[in-house]
Design a protein around this motif. Structure first.
Motif, PDB file in Angstrom:
ATOM      1  N   LEU A   1       0.824  -1.208   0.000  1.00 43.75           N
ATOM      2  CA  LEU A   1       0.000   0.000   0.000  1.00 43.75           C
ATOM      3  C   LEU A   1       0.862   1.264   0.000  1.00 43.75           C
ATOM      4  CD1 LEU A   1      -2.836  -1.023   2.497  1.00 43.75           C
ATOM      5  CD2 LEU A   1      -3.008  -0.791   0.008  1.00 43.75           C
ATOM      6  N   VAL A   2       1.927   1.265   0.798  1.00 48.17           N
ATOM      7  CA  VAL A   2       2.798   2.443   0.845  1.00 48.17           C
ATOM      8  C   VAL A   2       3.509   2.632  -0.495  1.00 48.17           C
ATOM      9  CG1 VAL A   2       4.806   3.494   1.946  1.00 48.17           C
ATOM     10  CG2 VAL A   2       3.085   2.353   3.336  1.00 48.17           C
ATOM     11  N   PHE A   3       3.948   1.523  -1.094  1.00 45.76           N
ATOM     12  CA  PHE A   3       4.559   1.633  -2.422  1.00 45.76           C
ATOM     13  C   PHE A   3       3.555   2.164  -3.436  1.00 45.76           C
ATOM     14  CE2 PHE A   3       5.107  -0.292  -6.642  1.00 45.76           C
ATOM     15  CZ  PHE A   3       6.287   0.332  -7.020  1.00 45.76           C
ATOM     16  N   LEU A   4       2.321   1.665  -3.395  1.00 46.21           N
ATOM     17  CA  LEU A   4       1.297   2.135  -4.329  1.00 46.21           C
ATOM     18  C   LEU A   4       1.001   3.620  -4.117  1.00 46.21           C
ATOM     19  CD1 LEU A   4      -1.227  -0.854  -4.352  1.00 46.21           C
ATOM     20  CD2 LEU A   4       0.315  -0.148  -6.189  1.00 46.21           C
ATOM     21  N   SER A   5       1.072   4.087  -2.870  1.00 45.95           N
ATOM     22  CA  SER A   5       0.857   5.517  -2.631  1.00 45.95           C
ATOM     23  C   SER A   5       1.935   6.343  -3.315  1.00 45.95           C
ATOM     24  CB  SER A   5       0.839   5.798  -1.122  1.00 45.95           C
ATOM     25  OG  SER A   5       2.127   5.695  -0.548  1.00 45.95           O
TER      26      SER A   5
ATOM     27  N   VAL B   1      -8.272  12.547  -8.092  1.00 43.95           N
ATOM     28  CA  VAL B   1      -8.688  11.291  -7.468  1.00 43.95           C
ATOM     29  C   VAL B   1      -7.551  10.283  -7.408  1.00 43.95           C
ATOM     30  CG1 VAL B   1     -10.216   9.300  -7.695  1.00 43.95           C
ATOM     31  CG2 VAL B   1     -11.114  11.599  -8.054  1.00 43.95           C
ATOM     32  N   ILE B   2      -6.930  10.001  -8.552  1.00 47.36           N
ATOM     33  CA  ILE B   2      -5.907   8.950  -8.604  1.00 47.36           C
ATOM     34  C   ILE B   2      -4.590   9.433  -8.006  1.00 47.36           C
ATOM     35  CG2 ILE B   2      -4.554   7.459 -10.128  1.00 47.36           C
ATOM     36  CD1 ILE B   2      -6.926   7.470 -12.054  1.00 47.36           C
ATOM     37  N   ASN B   3      -4.116  10.573  -8.478  1.00 53.14           N
ATOM     38  CA  ASN B   3      -2.819  11.063  -8.019  1.00 53.14           C
ATOM     39  C   ASN B   3      -2.851  11.505  -6.555  1.00 53.14           C
ATOM     40  OD1 ASN B   3      -1.346  14.198  -8.065  1.00 53.14           O
ATOM     41  ND2 ASN B   3      -0.076  12.371  -8.124  1.00 53.14           N
ATOM     42  N   LEU B   4      -3.830  12.327  -6.201  1.00 49.99           N
ATOM     43  CA  LEU B   4      -3.840  12.917  -4.862  1.00 49.99           C
ATOM     44  C   LEU B   4      -4.639  12.079  -3.862  1.00 49.99           C
ATOM     45  CD1 LEU B   4      -2.777  15.326  -3.320  1.00 49.99           C
ATOM     46  CD2 LEU B   4      -4.803  16.616  -4.008  1.00 49.99           C
ATOM     47  N   GLY B   5      -5.917  11.843  -4.165  1.00 53.22           N
ATOM     48  CA  GLY B   5      -6.784  11.168  -3.208  1.00 53.22           C
ATOM     49  C   GLY B   5      -6.429   9.715  -2.967  1.00 53.22           C
ATOM     50  N   LEU B   6      -6.303   8.944  -4.035  1.00 53.21           N
ATOM     51  CA  LEU B   6      -6.002   7.524  -3.895  1.00 53.21           C
ATOM     52  C   LEU B   6      -4.619   7.309  -3.285  1.00 53.21           C
ATOM     53  CD1 LEU B   6      -7.144   4.717  -4.387  1.00 53.21           C
ATOM     54  CD2 LEU B   6      -6.124   4.756  -6.675  1.00 53.21           C
ATOM     55  N   GLY B   7      -3.669   8.153  -3.676  1.00 55.98           N
ATOM     56  CA  GLY B   7      -2.331   8.048  -3.099  1.00 55.98           C
ATOM     57  C   GLY B   7      -2.371   8.227  -1.589  1.00 55.98           C
ATOM     58  N   LEU B   8      -3.130   9.220  -1.118  1.00 53.71           N
ATOM     59  CA  LEU B   8      -3.232   9.450   0.315  1.00 53.71           C
ATOM     60  C   LEU B   8      -3.958   8.303   1.010  1.00 53.71           C
ATOM     61  CD1 LEU B   8      -2.775  11.403   2.693  1.00 53.71           C
ATOM     62  CD2 LEU B   8      -5.114  12.178   2.309  1.00 53.71           C
ATOM     63  N   ALA B   9      -5.017   7.784   0.387  1.00 47.14           N
ATOM     64  CA  ALA B   9      -5.766   6.670   0.981  1.00 47.14           C
ATOM     65  C   ALA B   9      -4.857   5.451   1.147  1.00 47.14           C
ATOM     66  CB  ALA B   9      -6.970   6.325   0.113  1.00 47.14           C
TER      67      ALA B   9
ATOM     68  N   THR C   1      -3.596   4.109   4.968  1.00 46.73           N
ATOM     69  CA  THR C   1      -3.938   2.744   5.357  1.00 46.73           C
ATOM     70  C   THR C   1      -2.688   1.894   5.584  1.00 46.73           C
ATOM     71  OG1 THR C   1      -5.965   2.895   4.032  1.00 46.73           O
ATOM     72  CG2 THR C   1      -5.274   0.702   4.733  1.00 46.73           C
ATOM     73  N   GLY C   2      -1.690   2.040   4.726  1.00 48.64           N
ATOM     74  CA  GLY C   2      -0.517   1.170   4.791  1.00 48.64           C
ATOM     75  C   GLY C   2       0.561   1.606   5.751  1.00 48.64           C
ATOM     76  N   ALA C   3       0.690   2.924   6.001  1.00 51.99           N
ATOM     77  CA  ALA C   3       1.797   3.414   6.820  1.00 51.99           C
ATOM     78  C   ALA C   3       1.717   2.929   8.255  1.00 51.99           C
ATOM     79  CB  ALA C   3       1.831   4.946   6.790  1.00 51.99           C
ATOM     80  N   ARG C   4       0.509   2.595   8.728  1.00 53.14           N
ATOM     81  CA  ARG C   4       0.350   2.123  10.095  1.00 53.14           C
ATOM     82  C   ARG C   4       0.797   0.675  10.255  1.00 53.14           C
ATOM     83  NH1 ARG C   4      -2.900   5.539  13.051  1.00 53.14           N
ATOM     84  NH2 ARG C   4      -3.835   7.231  11.852  1.00 53.14           N
TER      85      ARG C   4
END
Length: 317
Positions: free
Chosen positions: A26-30, A231-239, A243-246
């Motif tokens: 998830l972090v890599f995908l962000s 959506v893809i670059n900003l929003g999805l990246g943050l989502a 989720t993954g950083a924790r």
């Protein structure tokens, strides 16, 4: 956009190996989503940067609201906004400023220049925390900070001799400073949740851009890329990141986050043939190398078992 949580802090809570692998992905995908920002922006034909800021922010805010409503429920989402307090508002202002400057800076400088300056945010945050709060900084971190400053100076030197616009370099530097301030705030106030603070930041950016834009109508072609930009670059990246950083150690999250400044210029070069200048490449290489060495040392420190009877060891940052 990686950096409000990329500064190494405490090790993540104990998670299963499977959850940790999911966190890595998830972090890599962000970082991957964030790296597409410059490439997407170069497809947009609208000349007014404020129009781009407005629609990007609107789409990002809409996505983040839906994401939080799905994850936390409507009442949970409202509770997150209420619990941010002044620190959350400060992070929102920092993000609104940085995301706005990113779009405007693209009209004056290369994607590589912007992203490679952002790579040094964790180390600039360590410097800022020392200046404001006298947080302990290890010798190795001081060396890395000096290297980042040198690398940024190499990139900015082009604007001093007229080779590139000083506006572009100034905005790129302001982006890095804003993200550094946001990083320090989130470290000092652990209750600040990145998702609602960033969502509020997109709303603030949209409101300010609405007061500056000369028009809101865009072509269908541009709206499609503005949707992807928001959506893809900003929003999805943050989502993905939230989720993954924790689920992964902070040093690993920071290491995976370096894929953004590395891949971003590569995509723009491959898709748009935008070649960074020699000084940008040299200065950026210095910044990224300093960050990677710093993260490697931090990861080694986190992995080292504490000595018997020693607790609460101070962070080198």
């Amino acid at each position: 956009m990686t950096d409000t949580a990329s500064s190494p802090t405490a090790i993540s809570p104990i998670v299963s190996p499977r959850e940790e692998r999911v966190g890595f992905l998830l972090v890599f995908l962000s970082a991957l989503m964030w790296s597409f920002g410059g490439t997407i922006a170069r497809f947009i034909d609208t000349n007014d940067s404020w129009t781009v800021v407005f629609w990007r922010s609107v789409w990002a805010a809409a996505f983040l609201i839906c994401f939080m409503a799905w994850r936390d429920g409507w009442r949970g989402m409202l509770r997150l906004f209420r619990n941010m307090g002044l620190p959350g508002l400060a992070v929102a202002v920092c993000f609104a400023t940085a995301s706005t400057c990113f779009v405007v800076a693209l009209a004056y400088t290369t994607v590589a220049n912007i992203l490679l300056m952002q790579a040094g945010v964790p180390l600039l945050a360590a410097l800022l925390a020392w200046v404001l709060f006298r947080e302990r900084v290890a010798v190795a971190t001081w060396v890395a900070i000096a290297a980042v400053i040198a690398g940024v100076a190499i990139m900015v030197s082009e604007s001093l001799d007229g080779a590139v616009s000083p506006i572009g370099d100034g905005l790129a530097l302001l982006i890095a400073v804003m993200f550094s301030v946001a990083t320090v705030i989130t470290r000092r106030f652990a209750h600040v949740r990145m998702t609602p603070a960033t969502c509020l930041g997109t709303m603030l950016a949209a409101a300010f851009a609405a007061s500056q834009a000369t028009q809101f109508a865009v072509s269908t072609h541009d709206m499609a890329f503005l949707f992807a930009f928001g959506v893809i670059n900003l929003g999805l990246g943050l989502a993905f990141f939230a989720t993954g950083a924790r689920l992964v150690p902070a040093a690993i999250a920071a290491l995976l986050g370096t894929f953004e400044p590395i891949l971003g210029p590569l995509w723009v070069w491959l898709v748009h043939a935008e070649v960074p200048s020699v000084r940008t490449i040299i200065g950026g290489a210095v910044v990224v190398a300093a960050l990677l060495v710093h993260i490697g040392l931090e990861f080694k420190r986190q992995a080292r078992p504490a000595r018997p009877g020693v607790t609460g060891l101070p962070s080198p940052n």
